[in-house]
Design an enzyme around this catalytic site. Structure first.
Site, PDB file in Angstrom:
ATOM      1  N   MET A 109       0.861  -1.197   0.000  1.00 19.60           N
ATOM      2  CA  MET A 109       0.000   0.000   0.000  1.00 19.60           C
ATOM      3  C   MET A 109       0.886   1.231   0.000  1.00 19.60           C
ATOM      4  O   MET A 109       1.838   1.316   0.788  1.00 19.60           O
ATOM      5  CB  MET A 109      -0.905  -0.005   1.244  1.00 19.60           C
ATOM      6  CG  MET A 109      -1.962  -1.101   1.188  1.00 19.60           C
ATOM      7  SD  MET A 109      -2.820  -1.263   2.758  1.00 19.60           S
ATOM      8  CE  MET A 109      -1.565  -2.062   3.759  1.00 19.60           C
TER       9      MET A 109
ATOM     10  N   LYS B 205       0.487 -10.109  -9.188  1.00 19.11           N
ATOM     11  CA  LYS B 205      -0.672  -9.685  -8.384  1.00 19.11           C
ATOM     12  C   LYS B 205      -1.713  -8.992  -9.257  1.00 19.11           C
ATOM     13  O   LYS B 205      -1.384  -8.088 -10.022  1.00 19.11           O
ATOM     14  CB  LYS B 205      -0.207  -8.728  -7.286  1.00 19.11           C
ATOM     15  CG  LYS B 205      -1.322  -8.166  -6.437  1.00 19.11           C
ATOM     16  CD  LYS B 205      -0.764  -7.440  -5.223  1.00 19.11           C
ATOM     17  CE  LYS B 205      -1.850  -6.754  -4.431  1.00 19.11           C
ATOM     18  NZ  LYS B 205      -2.315  -5.509  -5.061  1.00 19.11           N
TER      19      LYS B 205
ATOM     20  N   ARG C 117     -11.557   6.549  -9.591  1.00 24.08           N
ATOM     21  CA  ARG C 117     -11.756   6.689  -8.137  1.00 24.08           C
ATOM     22  C   ARG C 117     -12.426   8.025  -7.858  1.00 24.08           C
ATOM     23  O   ARG C 117     -11.783   9.054  -7.793  1.00 24.08           O
ATOM     24  CB  ARG C 117     -10.415   6.566  -7.440  1.00 24.08           C
ATOM     25  CG  ARG C 117      -9.723   5.272  -7.889  1.00 24.08           C
ATOM     26  CD  ARG C 117      -8.594   4.890  -7.020  1.00 24.08           C
ATOM     27  NE  ARG C 117      -7.935   3.716  -7.568  1.00 24.08           N
ATOM     28  CZ  ARG C 117      -6.674   3.427  -7.328  1.00 24.08           C
ATOM     29  NH1 ARG C 117      -5.946   4.209  -6.558  1.00 24.08           N
ATOM     30  NH2 ARG C 117      -6.138   2.333  -7.845  1.00 24.08           N
TER      31      ARG C 117
ATOM     32  N   THR D  45       2.498  -6.018  -9.930  1.00 28.10           N
ATOM     33  CA  THR D  45       1.074  -5.694 -10.065  1.00 28.10           C
ATOM     34  C   THR D  45       0.713  -5.521 -11.539  1.00 28.10           C
ATOM     35  O   THR D  45       1.360  -4.749 -12.249  1.00 28.10           O
ATOM     36  CB  THR D  45       0.742  -4.393  -9.293  1.00 28.10           C
ATOM     37  OG1 THR D  45       1.103  -4.585  -7.926  1.00 28.10           O
ATOM     38  CG2 THR D  45      -0.735  -4.046  -9.394  1.00 28.10           C
TER      39      THR D  45
ATOM     40  N   TYR E 145       5.575  -1.998 -10.127  1.00 28.10           N
ATOM     41  CA  TYR E 145       4.863  -1.848 -11.386  1.00 28.10           C
ATOM     42  C   TYR E 145       5.929  -1.864 -12.461  1.00 28.10           C
ATOM     43  O   TYR E 145       7.089  -1.531 -12.191  1.00 28.10           O
ATOM     44  CB  TYR E 145       4.163  -0.491 -11.455  1.00 28.10           C
ATOM     45  CG  TYR E 145       2.939  -0.374 -10.576  1.00 28.10           C
ATOM     46  CD1 TYR E 145       1.733  -0.910 -10.991  1.00 28.10           C
ATOM     47  CD2 TYR E 145       2.995   0.280  -9.361  1.00 28.10           C
ATOM     48  CE1 TYR E 145       0.600  -0.799 -10.201  1.00 28.10           C
ATOM     49  CE2 TYR E 145       1.869   0.396  -8.564  1.00 28.10           C
ATOM     50  CZ  TYR E 145       0.674  -0.151  -8.990  1.00 28.10           C
ATOM     51  OH  TYR E 145      -0.442  -0.040  -8.219  1.00 28.10           O
TER      52      TYR E 145
ATOM     53  N   GLN F 125       6.913  -4.726  -3.987  1.00 23.87           N
ATOM     54  CA  GLN F 125       5.910  -4.653  -5.059  1.00 23.87           C
ATOM     55  C   GLN F 125       6.402  -3.694  -6.133  1.00 23.87           C
ATOM     56  O   GLN F 125       6.837  -2.573  -5.836  1.00 23.87           O
ATOM     57  CB  GLN F 125       4.566  -4.159  -4.497  1.00 23.87           C
ATOM     58  CG  GLN F 125       3.476  -3.971  -5.537  1.00 23.87           C
ATOM     59  CD  GLN F 125       3.425  -2.557  -6.106  1.00 23.87           C
ATOM     60  OE1 GLN F 125       3.918  -1.631  -5.477  1.00 23.87           O
ATOM     61  NE2 GLN F 125       2.856  -2.406  -7.292  1.00 23.87           N
TER      62      GLN F 125
ATOM     63  N   SER G 110       5.388  -1.169  -1.060  1.00 23.78           N
ATOM     64  CA  SER G 110       4.850  -0.625  -2.310  1.00 23.78           C
ATOM     65  C   SER G 110       5.888   0.202  -3.064  1.00 23.78           C
ATOM     66  O   SER G 110       6.704   0.889  -2.457  1.00 23.78           O
ATOM     67  CB  SER G 110       3.649   0.273  -1.967  1.00 23.78           C
ATOM     68  OG  SER G 110       3.262   1.048  -3.080  1.00 23.78           O
TER      69      SER G 110
ATOM     70  N   GLY H   2     -10.782  -7.624   1.172  1.00 26.37           N
ATOM     71  CA  GLY H   2     -11.831  -7.788   2.184  1.00 26.37           C
ATOM     72  C   GLY H   2     -11.466  -8.722   3.319  1.00 26.37           C
ATOM     73  O   GLY H   2     -12.330  -9.036   4.137  1.00 26.37           O
TER      74      GLY H   2
ATOM     75  N   HIS I   4      -7.209  -5.537  -6.616  1.00 23.89           N
ATOM     76  CA  HIS I   4      -6.622  -4.272  -6.155  1.00 23.89           C
ATOM     77  C   HIS I   4      -7.533  -3.629  -5.100  1.00 23.89           C
ATOM     78  O   HIS I   4      -7.746  -2.418  -5.082  1.00 23.89           O
ATOM     79  CB  HIS I   4      -6.436  -3.338  -7.358  1.00 23.89           C
ATOM     80  CG  HIS I   4      -5.242  -2.431  -7.288  1.00 23.89           C
ATOM     81  ND1 HIS I   4      -4.213  -2.485  -8.191  1.00 23.89           N
ATOM     82  CD2 HIS I   4      -4.921  -1.418  -6.441  1.00 23.89           C
ATOM     83  CE1 HIS I   4      -3.313  -1.541  -7.910  1.00 23.89           C
ATOM     84  NE2 HIS I   4      -3.721  -0.880  -6.840  1.00 23.89           N
TER      85      HIS I   4
HETATM   86  C1  LAC Z   1      -3.300   2.544  -5.533  1.00 19.14           C
HETATM   87  C2  LAC Z   1      -1.956   2.274  -6.111  1.00 19.14           C
HETATM   88  C3  LAC Z   1      -0.857   3.050  -5.515  1.00 19.14           C
HETATM   89  O1  LAC Z   1      -4.137   1.648  -5.520  1.00 19.14           O
HETATM   90  O2  LAC Z   1      -1.663   0.928  -6.168  1.00 19.14           O
HETATM   91  O3  LAC Z   1      -3.563   3.692  -5.112  1.00 19.14           O
END
Ligand code: LAC
Length: 362
Positions: free
Chosen positions: A88, A233, A175, A166, A140, A138, A116, A290, A257
């Site tokens: 995270m 992941k 979001r 990831t 990217y 982790q 992260s 969860g 995620h």
């Molecule tokens: C996030 C990224 C940083 O979900 O994985 O905000």
């Protein structure tokens, strides 16, 4: 006992639930929303938790559970419980001690810390803080391969035991909570040191950083560049899990995620069954999304997972109580797992009773 995840479900559930409320009080609203939020209408975020709630145990009686052990190994590292803290980002926004506190608590609890890419503490500092425990990094695949290569080399030099790649973010999820805050986070004095000289550009809307042409050859590239085993992941399908293993992955993390990418993606408890059916018992298969309690962990293991990742629950514990808060949460999780195993007739994780869970028909 009809409502899901209500106080009526008893003191253990209530104690785990209280973590988020305690943490929320400490956090700036933009930070709370960044951590708590999911994509779209947050259906997948909610479904992840309710999918675990919808499973019920078929406990086996007449078993000797005088001694219960939650110990196992994850990717060859011994752990006291089959648990890794999920990667995270931005943990110093949750607590000033950030990732170092998280890593120290994981080491104390004997579970895996996953750092992260978007960490607010450097790779080496976190490795030092959690030196007695297993740690994964982790990554990217960033469009800037130079920055990615440097991170992977530093992770290997700092003795991280594996890379978690990831793959579910070829673009960033919608979001809406973050959008309402203008993708702004209170970052004064908080940096993303893994990005080296590129740190200044990295923000909460990190879409410009990520490679959208992520293909199996890049998985092999990550493995060769780091020299470390790779867990992929963000896998939700059996056929994709097989493609990852074919491309050289050591295992997969069944994940959406935390509901932050594709809304309406299947809950991970459902996807786990497909993946385990496809790959069998040998490769490492972790699952997240969860998972809060020991019962959730045992349900995941009963469906064939080798272990779980816990994300937000550990983060709320960090926000609420720093290192001690996370250590207390992880200890409680292990105790709750052991207690649930005893009541299910499962003294250790090597031979869980067959058919230990089923979908509730209520
Ligand atoms: C996030 C990224 C940083 O979900 O994985 O905000």
């Amino acid at each position: 006992m009809r409502g899901e995840r209500t106080a009526a479900q008893g003191p253990t559930r209530t104690a785990f639930e209280g973590l988020e409320q305690d943490a929320a009080a400490q956090l700036h609203p933009a930070v709370r929303d960044y951590f708590a939020g999911g994509a779209g209408a947050e259906r997948t975020l909610r479904d992840n938790a309710s999918a675990w709630d919808a499973l019920r145990f078929r406990p086996s009686v007449l078993q000797d559970v005088t001694h219960v052990s939650t110990a196992t190994a994850l990717l060859g590292s011994p752990v006291r419980a089959p648990v890794a803290v999920a990667p995270m980002g931005y943990q110093r926004l949750a607590h000033p001690d950030g990732e170092s506190a998280m890593a120290a608590a994981c080491a104390e609890a004997g579970v895996v810390m996953t750092l992260s890419t978007y960490a607010t503490t450097g790779l080496q500092d976190v490795a030092d803080a959690g030196a007695t425990g297993p740690q994964w990094f982790q990554t990217y695949v960033l469009r800037d391969r130079g920055v990615t290569t440097e991170m992977l080399h530093r992770a290997a030099a700092a003795r991280y035991a594996a890379v978690v790649l990831t793959v579910d973010a070829p673009v960033v999820g919608q979001r809406h909570r973050d959008r309402r805050h203008g993708y702004w986070l209170p970052l004064q004095g908080v940096r993303l040191p893994n990005f080296g000289a590129a740190a200044a550009q990295a923000t909460a809307s990190y879409s410009t950083d990520l490679e959208s042409a992520l293909t199996p050859d890049l998985l092999a590239w990550v493995r060769e560049t780091s020299g470390l085993p790779v867990l992929v992941k963000g896998v939700l399908r059996g056929d994709d899990a097989l493609r990852c293993l074919d491309a050289g992955a050591a295992g997969v993390v069944v994940s959406n995620h935390g509901g932050r990418q594709l809304d309406d993606a299947v809950p991970t408890a459902d996807a786990l069954r497909d993946v385990v059916d496809a790959v069998g018992a040998t490769p490492t298969v972790l699952v997240d999304g969860g998972i809060r309690t020991g019962a959730d962990v045992l349900k995941a293991l009963s469906l064939g997972a080798s272990g779980v990742m816990v994300g937000r629950a550990a983060l709320w514990a960090l926000a609420g109580g720093g290192r001690a808060g996370v250590a207390a949460y992880l200890a409680r999780l292990q105790e709750d797992l052991a207690h649930t195993m005893a009541l299910c007739g499962a003294p250790d994780l090597t031979q869980l009773p067959s058919g230990l869970v089923r979908q509730t028909t209520r």
